[in-house]
Design a protein around this motif. Structure first.
Motif, PDB file in Angstrom:
ATOM      1  N   TYR A  35      12.517   8.420   3.492  1.00 20.42           N
ATOM      2  CA  TYR A  35      11.729   7.750   2.455  1.00 20.42           C
ATOM      3  C   TYR A  35      12.572   7.411   1.234  1.00 20.42           C
ATOM      4  CZ  TYR A  35       7.905   9.507   5.316  1.00 20.42           C
ATOM      5  OH  TYR A  35       7.068   9.780   6.371  1.00 20.42           O
ATOM      6  N   GLY A  36      12.288   6.221   0.651  1.00 22.67           N
ATOM      7  CA  GLY A  36      13.026   5.794  -0.535  1.00 22.67           C
ATOM      8  C   GLY A  36      12.061   5.224  -1.577  1.00 22.67           C
ATOM      9  N   ALA A  37      12.537   5.155  -2.816  1.00 23.61           N
ATOM     10  CA  ALA A  37      11.669   4.691  -3.913  1.00 23.61           C
ATOM     11  C   ALA A  37      11.254   3.228  -3.714  1.00 23.61           C
ATOM     12  CB  ALA A  37      12.390   4.874  -5.243  1.00 23.61           C
ATOM     13  N   GLU A  38      12.091   2.431  -3.021  1.00 25.16           N
ATOM     14  CA  GLU A  38      11.737   1.010  -2.826  1.00 25.16           C
ATOM     15  C   GLU A  38      10.408   0.865  -2.079  1.00 25.16           C
ATOM     16  OE1 GLU A  38      14.245   2.492   0.350  1.00 25.16           O
ATOM     17  OE2 GLU A  38      14.530   2.562  -1.813  1.00 25.16           O
ATOM     18  N   GLN A  39      10.133   1.825  -1.157  1.00 25.82           N
ATOM     19  CA  GLN A  39       8.851   1.822  -0.433  1.00 25.82           C
ATOM     20  C   GLN A  39       7.696   1.994  -1.421  1.00 25.82           C
ATOM     21  OE1 GLN A  39      10.207   4.684   2.480  1.00 25.82           O
ATOM     22  NE2 GLN A  39       8.241   4.457   3.520  1.00 25.82           N
ATOM     23  N   ILE A  40       7.915   2.869  -2.391  1.00 26.47           N
ATOM     24  CA  ILE A  40       6.882   3.144  -3.398  1.00 26.47           C
ATOM     25  C   ILE A  40       6.639   1.889  -4.247  1.00 26.47           C
ATOM     26  CG2 ILE A  40       6.315   4.537  -5.439  1.00 26.47           C
ATOM     27  CD1 ILE A  40       7.853   6.847  -4.221  1.00 26.47           C
ATOM     28  N   PHE A  41       7.739   1.250  -4.702  1.00 29.11           N
ATOM     29  CA  PHE A  41       7.592   0.073  -5.578  1.00 29.11           C
ATOM     30  C   PHE A  41       6.839  -1.034  -4.836  1.00 29.11           C
ATOM     31  CE2 PHE A  41      11.910   1.659  -7.260  1.00 29.11           C
ATOM     32  CZ  PHE A  41      11.274   2.609  -8.066  1.00 29.11           C
ATOM     33  N   LYS A  42       7.170  -1.209  -3.552  1.00 28.94           N
ATOM     34  CA  LYS A  42       6.541  -2.271  -2.756  1.00 28.94           C
ATOM     35  C   LYS A  42       5.033  -2.003  -2.623  1.00 28.94           C
ATOM     36  CE  LYS A  42       7.276  -4.581   1.668  1.00 28.94           C
ATOM     37  NZ  LYS A  42       6.255  -4.052   2.564  1.00 28.94           N
ATOM     38  N   ILE A  43       4.694  -0.778  -2.283  1.00 34.12           N
ATOM     39  CA  ILE A  43       3.280  -0.421  -2.092  1.00 34.12           C
ATOM     40  C   ILE A  43       2.507  -0.501  -3.408  1.00 34.12           C
ATOM     41  CG2 ILE A  43       1.768   1.597  -1.654  1.00 34.12           C
ATOM     42  CD1 ILE A  43       2.566   0.422   0.980  1.00 34.12           C
ATOM     43  N   ARG A  44       3.152  -0.113  -4.512  1.00 34.47           N
ATOM     44  CA  ARG A  44       2.469  -0.172  -5.811  1.00 34.47           C
ATOM     45  C   ARG A  44       2.179  -1.624  -6.218  1.00 34.47           C
ATOM     46  NH1 ARG A  44       1.624   4.786  -8.144  1.00 34.47           N
ATOM     47  NH2 ARG A  44       3.352   6.254  -8.233  1.00 34.47           N
ATOM     48  N   THR A  45       3.072  -2.552  -5.820  1.00 33.99           N
ATOM     49  CA  THR A  45       2.839  -3.969  -6.136  1.00 33.99           C
ATOM     50  C   THR A  45       1.640  -4.476  -5.341  1.00 33.99           C
ATOM     51  OG1 THR A  45       5.221  -4.130  -6.263  1.00 33.99           O
ATOM     52  CG2 THR A  45       4.040  -6.213  -6.293  1.00 33.99           C
ATOM     53  N   GLU A  46       1.597  -4.064  -4.070  1.00 34.66           N
ATOM     54  CA  GLU A  46       0.513  -4.523  -3.194  1.00 34.66           C
ATOM     55  C   GLU A  46      -0.831  -3.874  -3.551  1.00 34.66           C
ATOM     56  OE1 GLU A  46       0.445  -4.886   1.583  1.00 34.66           O
ATOM     57  OE2 GLU A  46       2.381  -4.398   0.647  1.00 34.66           O
ATOM     58  N   TYR A  47      -0.781  -2.570  -3.861  1.00 35.65           N
ATOM     59  CA  TYR A  47      -2.012  -1.807  -4.170  1.00 35.65           C
ATOM     60  C   TYR A  47      -1.818  -1.063  -5.497  1.00 35.65           C
ATOM     61  CZ  TYR A  47      -2.487  -2.289   0.927  1.00 35.65           C
ATOM     62  OH  TYR A  47      -2.546  -2.767   2.205  1.00 35.65           O
ATOM     63  N   PRO A  48      -2.121  -1.718  -6.629  1.00 35.15           N
ATOM     64  CA  PRO A  48      -1.866  -1.071  -7.925  1.00 35.15           C
ATOM     65  C   PRO A  48      -2.617   0.249  -8.123  1.00 35.15           C
ATOM     66  CG  PRO A  48      -2.380  -3.406  -8.185  1.00 35.15           C
ATOM     67  CD  PRO A  48      -2.645  -3.082  -6.755  1.00 35.15           C
ATOM     68  N   ASP A  49      -3.712   0.462  -7.381  1.00 35.16           N
ATOM     69  CA  ASP A  49      -4.495   1.699  -7.575  1.00 35.16           C
ATOM     70  C   ASP A  49      -4.053   2.839  -6.647  1.00 35.16           C
ATOM     71  OD1 ASP A  49      -5.272   0.464  -5.238  1.00 35.16           O
ATOM     72  OD2 ASP A  49      -7.380   1.034  -5.423  1.00 35.16           O
ATOM     73  N   VAL A  50      -2.992   2.625  -5.862  1.00 35.43           N
ATOM     74  CA  VAL A  50      -2.589   3.626  -4.863  1.00 35.43           C
ATOM     75  C   VAL A  50      -2.059   4.902  -5.514  1.00 35.43           C
ATOM     76  CG1 VAL A  50      -0.172   2.868  -4.598  1.00 35.43           C
ATOM     77  CG2 VAL A  50      -1.371   3.859  -2.647  1.00 35.43           C
ATOM     78  N   LYS A  51      -2.315   6.048  -4.890  1.00 35.02           N
ATOM     79  CA  LYS A  51      -1.709   7.310  -5.333  1.00 35.02           C
ATOM     80  C   LYS A  51      -0.618   7.686  -4.330  1.00 35.02           C
ATOM     81  CE  LYS A  51      -4.221   8.195  -8.942  1.00 35.02           C
ATOM     82  NZ  LYS A  51      -3.643   7.745 -10.198  1.00 35.02           N
ATOM     83  N   ILE A  52       0.554   7.974  -4.848  1.00 35.49           N
ATOM     84  CA  ILE A  52       1.695   8.319  -3.986  1.00 35.49           C
ATOM     85  C   ILE A  52       1.812   9.837  -3.939  1.00 35.49           C
ATOM     86  CG2 ILE A  52       4.165   7.966  -3.561  1.00 35.49           C
ATOM     87  CD1 ILE A  52       2.746   5.254  -3.872  1.00 35.49           C
TER      88      ILE A  52
END
Ligand code: 13P
Ligand code: SF4
Length: 351
Positions: free
Chosen positions: A216-233
């Motif tokens: 796992y890398g932070a880029e995955q987090i940034f991508k998902i946060r752009t797609e779903y701003p309400d997501v909890k990681i």
């Protein structure tokens, strides 16, 4: 702990029908559940007959988690259950180091790990001899081993920790020179967390990694946060420091589930083994899982057939045996863990 003696295909299907990890369609049909049933009910019968308890880590296959488990959880919860159980046989459906932990705590019980490949890249990254050499290089350091280590390694260390209590224990430990092993990411996360808590300790660490969590890398987090701003990681402390820094919650697998149970949020990205994503989909059907996850081939090498075979006639490699002098030394590091993790639990008393 539950003590089911039989389940039906429909009951199993109700628990598995929402699990779509890694795809659009659930891999468990009612027909598949019907196929599992003869083995499952045979296991439940044998378990009763032989006075066995089945402890299942959350990372193993959901068809095991939701059918034969007396207890499901993370390494800390299951090690607690292993102590409390009155069964004569413990079937530890996980990997070898977890079975060893149960055996260290229960020398009079038979402990069996059914997995075909019971390894772990973290536990396999360091030996007892290497720890002895490190102790020569770092005199005066308190040696802390993560639970993902062999019994030989635990025997050479002072305190054991799990992902659920590593930060608390290191903060509470009296010594200020710490050698943490074997996970380099957890070691770096520990350094960062102590800094955040204002705890001054000199912390060195070994260079092992978990091959699942290092993906796992932070880029995955940034991508998902752009797609779903309400997501909890939600991530595991075996992930790297950048992942941890960008997560909403970091904890052991039980703590992750607890966080989701209590969170108002609807969407989650789980940065850990797919077993946790499956538990989310099965147990929290109103919450949505986004993104992908990674499988641990060692945990997933447990099958229902292997559990039945291990109950009927365990192979020598499946039965955990530990020489008594090694067990006694490893036990000290586990006892130290319980003492520092739960200082108010008996026999210690808090004001
Ligand atoms: P837990 O201590 O959270 O069960 O984790 C064990 C493990 O192997 C994680 O990869
Ligand atoms: Fe080991 Fe990683 Fe598998 Fe956990 S997920 S058992 S740390 S290899």
């Amino acid at each position: 702990m539950s003590s089911k003696t039989q389940i039906t295909a429909q009951e199993l299907y109700e628990r598995l029908k929402n699990i779509k990890v890694g795809g659009q369609v659930c891999q468990y049909s009612l027909k598949k559940c019907e196929e599992f049933l003869p083995v499952i009910n045979e296991i439940l019968r044998l378990k009763q007959e032989m006075n066995a308890v089945i402890l299942v880590h959350s990372y193993v296959g959901p068809e095991i988690v939701y059918s034969v488990a007396d207890s499901i959880g993370d390494s800390y919860k299951l090690s607690r259950e292993a102590v409390q159980s009155t069964a004569k046989i413990i079937i530890f459906v996980a990997v070898r180091f977890m079975g060893e932990t149960a055996k260290i705590l229960n020398p009079g019980k038979t402990v069996i790990v059914p997995a075909r490949e019971p390894g772990c890249t973290l536990a396999d990254s360091i030996t007892g001899a290497q720890v002895r050499e490190l102790r020569r290089q770092y005199p005066g350091y308190t040696f802390i081993c993560y639970v993902n280590t062999s019994v030989d390694v635990k025997a050479e260390c002072d305190v054991c920790v799990t992902s659920a209590n590593v930060y608390t224990i290191v903060e509470r430990l009296p010594g200020d020179k710490i050698y943490f092993l074997p996970d380099k990411f957890m070691g770096q996360n520990l350094v960062n967390e102590m800094k955040k808590r204002g705890v001054k300790k000199d912390i060195k660490f070994w260079n092992g990694t978990c091959y699942v969590h290092e993906e796992y890398g932070a880029e995955q987090i940034f991508k998902i946060r752009t797609e779903y701003p309400d997501v909890k990681i939600v991530s595991h402390p075996e992930c790297n420091a950048e992942v941890v820094r960008n997560s909403d919650f970091v904890g052991g697998t039980e703590q992750m589930l607890d966080y989701m149970r209590k969170a108002d949020a609807k969407r989650f990205l789980m940065l850990t083994e797919c077993g946790l994503s499956s538990r989310l989909q099965s147990e929290f059907p109103d919450k949505e899982l986004v993104g992908s996850c990674t499988l641990c081939k060692y945990m997933k090498s447990n099958t229902l057939e292997d559990i039945r075979q291990a109950l009927q006639s365990p192979k020598p490699g499946q039965v955990v045996e530990i020489a008594e002098p090694v067990r006694l030394r490893a036990l000290k590091s586990l006892e130290a863990m319980f003492k520092y993790a739960e200082p108010c639990a008996p026999p210690q008393v808090c004001e």
